[in-house]
Design a protein around this motif. Structure first.
Motif, PDB file in Angstrom:
ATOM      1  N   ASP A 116       0.879  -1.321   0.053  1.00  0.00           N
ATOM      2  CA  ASP A 116       0.042   0.017  -0.015  1.00  0.00           C
ATOM      3  C   ASP A 116       0.808   1.374  -0.164  1.00  0.00           C
ATOM      4  O   ASP A 116       0.669   2.264  -0.460  1.00  0.00           O
ATOM      5  CB  ASP A 116      -1.237  -0.106   1.115  1.00  0.00           C
ATOM      6  CG  ASP A 116      -1.777  -1.059   1.006  1.00  0.00           C
ATOM      7  OD1 ASP A 116      -2.400  -1.380   0.130  1.00  0.00           O
ATOM      8  OD2 ASP A 116      -2.483  -1.345   2.218  1.00  0.00           O
ATOM      9  N   ASN A 117       1.930   1.171   0.931  1.00  0.00           N
ATOM     10  CA  ASN A 117       2.817   2.472   0.906  1.00  0.00           C
ATOM     11  C   ASN A 117       3.869   2.358  -0.012  1.00  0.00           C
ATOM     12  O   ASN A 117       4.832   1.349  -0.012  1.00  0.00           O
ATOM     13  CB  ASN A 117       3.406   2.380   2.222  1.00  0.00           C
ATOM     14  CG  ASN A 117       4.220   3.755   2.514  1.00  0.00           C
ATOM     15  OD1 ASN A 117       4.530   4.668   1.528  1.00  0.00           O
ATOM     16  ND2 ASN A 117       4.555   4.152   3.906  1.00  0.00           N
ATOM     17  N   VAL A 118       3.726   3.247  -0.974  1.00  0.00           N
ATOM     18  CA  VAL A 118       5.021   3.443  -2.224  1.00  0.00           C
ATOM     19  C   VAL A 118       6.272   3.343  -1.641  1.00  0.00           C
ATOM     20  O   VAL A 118       7.208   3.127  -2.295  1.00  0.00           O
ATOM     21  CB  VAL A 118       4.771   4.206  -3.222  1.00  0.00           C
ATOM     22  CG1 VAL A 118       3.381   4.268  -3.761  1.00  0.00           C
ATOM     23  CG2 VAL A 118       4.963   5.850  -2.696  1.00  0.00           C
ATOM     24  N   TYR A 119       6.460   3.761  -0.444  1.00  0.00           N
ATOM     25  CA  TYR A 119       7.843   4.060   0.207  1.00  0.00           C
ATOM     26  C   TYR A 119       8.333   2.641   0.990  1.00  0.00           C
ATOM     27  O   TYR A 119       9.473   2.490   1.562  1.00  0.00           O
ATOM     28  CB  TYR A 119       8.017   5.244   1.090  1.00  0.00           C
ATOM     29  CG  TYR A 119       7.484   6.291   0.345  1.00  0.00           C
ATOM     30  CD1 TYR A 119       8.429   7.274  -0.262  1.00  0.00           C
ATOM     31  CD2 TYR A 119       6.473   7.067   0.710  1.00  0.00           C
ATOM     32  CE1 TYR A 119       8.032   8.194  -1.042  1.00  0.00           C
ATOM     33  CE2 TYR A 119       5.921   8.189   0.383  1.00  0.00           C
ATOM     34  CZ  TYR A 119       6.896   8.887  -0.833  1.00  0.00           C
ATOM     35  OH  TYR A 119       6.640  10.134  -1.404  1.00  0.00           O
ATOM     36  N   ASP A 120       7.534   1.453   0.909  1.00  0.00           N
ATOM     37  CA  ASP A 120       7.680   0.343   1.754  1.00  0.00           C
ATOM     38  C   ASP A 120       8.411  -0.797   0.738  1.00  0.00           C
ATOM     39  O   ASP A 120       8.393  -0.476  -0.441  1.00  0.00           O
ATOM     40  CB  ASP A 120       6.304  -0.196   2.334  1.00  0.00           C
ATOM     41  CG  ASP A 120       5.996   0.504   3.633  1.00  0.00           C
ATOM     42  OD1 ASP A 120       6.777   1.420   4.203  1.00  0.00           O
ATOM     43  OD2 ASP A 120       4.779   0.190   4.159  1.00  0.00           O
ATOM     44  N   THR A 121       9.196  -1.644   1.287  1.00  0.00           N
ATOM     45  CA  THR A 121       9.608  -2.798   0.747  1.00  0.00           C
ATOM     46  C   THR A 121       9.520  -3.916   1.821  1.00  0.00           C
ATOM     47  O   THR A 121       9.183  -3.983   2.657  1.00  0.00           O
ATOM     48  CB  THR A 121      11.222  -2.502   0.373  1.00  0.00           C
ATOM     49  OG1 THR A 121      11.713  -3.521  -0.073  1.00  0.00           O
ATOM     50  CG2 THR A 121      11.940  -2.448   1.749  1.00  0.00           C
ATOM     51  N   GLU A 122       9.715  -5.157   1.131  1.00  0.00           N
ATOM     52  CA  GLU A 122       9.934  -6.326   1.846  1.00  0.00           C
ATOM     53  C   GLU A 122      10.977  -7.256   1.350  1.00  0.00           C
ATOM     54  O   GLU A 122      11.062  -8.259   1.081  1.00  0.00           O
ATOM     55  CB  GLU A 122       8.656  -7.202   1.925  1.00  0.00           C
ATOM     56  CG  GLU A 122       8.035  -7.603   0.285  1.00  0.00           C
ATOM     57  CD  GLU A 122       6.495  -8.282   0.415  1.00  0.00           C
ATOM     58  OE1 GLU A 122       6.592  -9.076   1.216  1.00  0.00           O
ATOM     59  OE2 GLU A 122       5.885  -7.990  -0.509  1.00  0.00           O
ATOM     60  N   SER A 123      12.121  -6.566   1.247  1.00  0.00           N
ATOM     61  CA  SER A 123      13.282  -6.768   0.544  1.00  0.00           C
ATOM     62  C   SER A 123      13.913  -8.019   1.583  1.00  0.00           C
ATOM     63  O   SER A 123      14.087  -7.754   2.833  1.00  0.00           O
ATOM     64  CB  SER A 123      14.416  -5.940   0.372  1.00  0.00           C
ATOM     65  OG  SER A 123      15.639  -6.346  -0.063  1.00  0.00           O
ATOM     66  N   ASN A 124      14.704  -9.108   1.058  1.00  0.00           N
ATOM     67  CA  ASN A 124      15.509  -9.994   1.654  1.00  0.00           C
ATOM     68  C   ASN A 124      16.765  -9.465   2.098  1.00  0.00           C
ATOM     69  O   ASN A 124      17.637  -9.924   2.853  1.00  0.00           O
ATOM     70  CB  ASN A 124      15.434 -11.224   1.198  1.00  0.00           C
ATOM     71  CG  ASN A 124      16.287 -10.895  -0.467  1.00  0.00           C
ATOM     72  OD1 ASN A 124      15.725 -10.423  -1.130  1.00  0.00           O
ATOM     73  ND2 ASN A 124      17.475 -11.285  -0.685  1.00  0.00           N
ATOM     74  N   LEU A 125      17.195  -8.171   1.415  1.00  0.00           N
ATOM     75  CA  LEU A 125      18.546  -7.602   1.485  1.00  0.00           C
ATOM     76  C   LEU A 125      18.721  -6.624   2.702  1.00  0.00           C
ATOM     77  O   LEU A 125      17.639  -6.077   3.173  1.00  0.00           O
ATOM     78  CB  LEU A 125      18.928  -6.734   0.377  1.00  0.00           C
ATOM     79  CG  LEU A 125      19.234  -7.836  -1.018  1.00  0.00           C
ATOM     80  CD1 LEU A 125      19.282  -6.907  -2.080  1.00  0.00           C
ATOM     81  CD2 LEU A 125      20.273  -8.711  -0.683  1.00  0.00           C
ATOM     82  N   PRO A 126      19.875  -6.637   3.322  1.00  0.00           N
ATOM     83  CA  PRO A 126      19.918  -5.795   4.678  1.00  0.00           C
ATOM     84  C   PRO A 126      19.848  -4.103   4.006  1.00  0.00           C
ATOM     85  O   PRO A 126      20.230  -4.062   2.766  1.00  0.00           O
ATOM     86  CB  PRO A 126      21.273  -6.281   5.060  1.00  0.00           C
ATOM     87  CG  PRO A 126      21.979  -6.675   3.901  1.00  0.00           C
ATOM     88  CD  PRO A 126      21.139  -7.381   3.163  1.00  0.00           C
TER      89      PRO A 126
END
Length: 719
Positions: free
Chosen positions: A268-278
């Motif tokens: 929903d939030n264009v600034y969010d991520t769910e990356s596996n990277l640090p």
């Protein structure tokens, strides 16, 4: 009380439409000094399109970093590059370079004082210890050399006065913004001054990694500058300066525009991520320079500028923004440069000359891994560049009101490149495996696709000829023809097994520009209206084409496959209505069209448009000063507009519709001039707008966005 310099842009039509009367106004616009032609001149006497933003304007517009300058200059794009925090993407009049990969040359030159900054990493400089910023539009190849075919941006620092001066400034704002600036200078002796400035810029993220809770789009920057100035006589001046910036802001990952590689929904939030990277990220840039000026006589000055700069970047980009290694790209960059310029400046009764010799020696190196599932494409290499040029710019007043401008520069570039490209079985190569993928087996070589060393040389002459006519003390007209070129090079991503010609590199690109302009002061110096009409023929454009290989990896070939025509108009105006009220505005319109875009033997120009080049840019603002509590309150409302923008040459889901940003600042200056307090509101309508991204199709289309609405309380005190 403050000293206000108002000289910007075009709200003339707005003011006239409101029925403004000028008969009672005693206000007048002040003269603006620029160094666009490498010597001090009045803005109204310089026969080129240039915008200058003073320190006062920077404060009153709440400008905190280089990218915000784009709204103050027509037909200009200055943005944070995709997947980065401090790498600059710069376009002027449709010409620039989006890809910050090592070995690629920019199309807009960035300068700190007289020192060329060769790499875009760290070029999104935060504004502190600055006298003004100048934006030069159009080719600057004669005086500034290669890689200024679009224009140049100059960050001009202040000279010291010899007085003891100490100032402290701070800002507190949205997303836990915490900025602090300290600046001090003093005279050690009558002729020797020392000064230093340090700034810390901190802010929490606009979003977060929803898997780890780490920040996205945060800010963690520490910058410092120190200088020593010595004037043993009235005719000698020396400056030794050094600067360093460390950016530890979190690595930035894009917003997925579609369903993820594993079926993940769009966030929903264009600034969010769910990356596996640090979130670990580091960009360090530093430099030193030594400037010596010697006035041999009233008419002759010799100037030498010796400089070195270096930069280091460690970053990661998650192209898919999901919790698996579907498309990870860890990367490192390492660059250094040494430059030497010697100038001879001569001023006669009816003529003047700026001439010089410039030498540059630099190395740009790097490596990245494209980790897709259980495989890796490993790319690394370096480019060594040596460049030598000689230039002269002659201005001759051949009649009472007429000036002839003649200039030319010859540049010789020598480059040597090492390029390596291989596919690996496993996650990560030697430089990235232990840090990011240590829980998987070591990678092994699958296919060696590129491994070569090659060199090439290019020579280019870039002339300029112009004429200007001083109609009277308030009106100057000019016409000019100028050329510029961007250096050739080698494709750091080249796949030799798919394209054997990649080892031969690509040639320089060139632009020829005709410009007609005017500088007008009217209504008893209350109205300033500057403008330019231009047409540019852009040839041998370095274009990147993408192909899908049989192993389902992609290859991008850099080819001199394009021609385009760019034409447009730029207007800038200031209007002093009264002693307390002024209006500024600018308007840029550009018609940029591909004439040729070759894909193999097919011209696909009809399906391509110029990237990062909205056809219309505009800004309008008021500057209203009011006596208050013995001091002065300055209120600046402004609105800046950018029309539809295509992020790449081809249409994509990233393309941004036109948008307007509304800002409002209020700055109070104390009666004694020792302190000020400000309230700054940026993007008050909370506009959501894309500034960059990647398009690899489906789950791998990701976008990066400009800042949301922010409010900040600022202040500074001079001891």
């Amino acid at each position: 009380m403050r000293k206000t310099i108002k000289f910007n842009p075009l709200a003339v039509g707005v003011m006239l439409a409101c029925g403004a009367s000028f008969s009672y106004a005693e206000a007048a616009l002040e003269e603006v000094t620029v160094t666009a032609q490498k010597r001090e001149q009045s803005l109204q006497e310089v026969p080129i399109a240039v915008s200058a933003i003073s320190e006062t304007q920077l404060i009153e517009n709440g400008i905190t970093d280089m990218t915000e300058i784009q709204k103050m200059s027509p037909n200009t794009t200055l943005q944070v590059s995709r997947g980065t925090n401090s790498t600059l993407t710069a376009f002027i009049r449709g010409i620039g370079q989006q890809d910050p990969l090592w070995g690629y040359e920019p199309g807009v030159g960035i300068y700190i004082d007289d020192v060329y900054v060769a790499r875009p990493q760290g070029a999104v400089m935060d504004v502190f210890d600055v006298e003004r910023i100048e934006v030069l539009r159009g080719p600057q190849g004669t005086l500034y050399g290669k890689n200024t075919i679009g224009g140049a941006v100059k960050y001009v620092t202040q000279k010291m006065t010899g007085d003891t001066e100490i100032s402290i400034g701070s800002a507190l704002g949205s997303y836990n913004q915490r900025d602090l600036k300290l600046k001090a200078s003093t005279g050690l002796t009558e002729n020797l001054n020392i000064g230093a400035a340090v700034a810390s810029f901190n802010r929490d993220g606009f979003g977060e990694n929803i898997r780890t809770g780490e920040d996205q789009y945060n800010k963690d920057i520490l910058a410092a500058r120190v200088s020593l100035e010595y004037s043993p006589t009235d005719s000698l001046f020396f400056r030794l300066a050094a600067d360093k910036t460390t950016d530890k802001s979190a690595s930035r990952h894009g917003h997925r525009l579609g369903i993820g590689a594993n079926g993940e929904p769009v966030l929903d939030n264009v600034y969010d991520t769910e990356s596996n990277l640090p979130s670990d990220n580091l960009v360090e840039t530093s430099g030193m320079s030594f400037t010596a000026e010697w006035e041999l006589s009233d008419s002759i000055t010799v100037k030498s500028v010796t400089a070195s700069r270096e930069g280091k970047t460690e970053t990661v980009i998650d192209f898919d923004s999901v919790s698996t290694a579907s498309f990870d790209v860890p990367a490192i960059y390492d660059d250094e440069q040494l430059s030497q310029e010697v100038q001879l400046i001569w001023q006669g009764e009816n003529a003047d000359l700026v001439s010089g010799i410039y030498y540059y020696d630099g190395t740009a190196a790097g490596a990245y891994d494209a980790v897709i599932g259980g495989g890796t494409t490993a790319v690394n290499g370096s480019v060594d560049t040596q460049s030598l040029s000689a230039y002269a710019h002659y201005n001759w007043q051949f009649a009472d009101q007429w000036n002839l401008n003649l200039g030319g520069r010859y540049t010789r570039d020598d480059k040597e490149a090492d390029v390596y490209n291989a596919t690996l079985i496993g996650q990560g190569s030697d430089f990235s495996h232990d840090k990011y993928y240590s829980d998987t087996p070591e990678s092994v070589l699958n296919t060696l696709r590129t491994d070569y060393t090659n060199s090439d040389s290019w020579g280019e002459f870039t002339p300029r000829v112009g004429v200007d006519y001083q109609v009277n003390n308030d009106v100057m007209l000019y016409a000019s023809y100028s050329t510029g070129f961007k250096s050739g090079g080698f494709d750091m991503r080249g796949v030799e097994t798919a394209n054997p010609n990649t080892r031969n590199g690509y040639a320089p690109e060139t632009v020829d520009t005709v410009e007609f302009g005017w500088k007008l002061d009217m209504l008893s110096n209350r109205l300033r209206l500057n403008g330019a009409l231009f047409r540019a023929d852009y040839t041998d454009m370095q274009l990147t084409t993408q192909r899908l290989l049989p192993d389902n990896t992609t290859v991008g070939d850099v080819l001199n496959a394009g021609k385009s025509r760019i034409q447009g108009i730029e207007l800038e105006a200031s209007l002093a209505l009264t002693d307390n009220l002024s209006a500024n505005a600018n308007l840029g319109w550009v018609d940029a069209e591909f004439i040729e875009y070759m894909s193999g033997s097919t011209n696909i120009a009809d399906t391509r448009d110029m990237q990062n080049t909205p056809d219309t840019t505009a800004m309008v603002q008021l500057n209203w000063s009011l006596p208050m509590a013995g001091g002065e309150m300055v209120i600046v409302p402004s609105a800046s507009y950018r029309s539809d923008t295509q992020i790449f040459e081809y249409p994509s889901a990233l393309d941004q519709e036109g948008y307007t940003l509304v800002d409002l600042t209020a700055t109070y200056y104390s009666a004694d001039g020792n302190w000020n307090l400000g309230l700054q509101g940026k993007n008050l309508t909370d506009e959501e707008y894309r500034i960059a991204g990647y398009v690899f199709g489906g789950a791998f289309d990701t976008a990066f966005y400009g800042a949301p609405r922010t409010i900040a309380l600022t202040g500074s005190y001079n001891f």
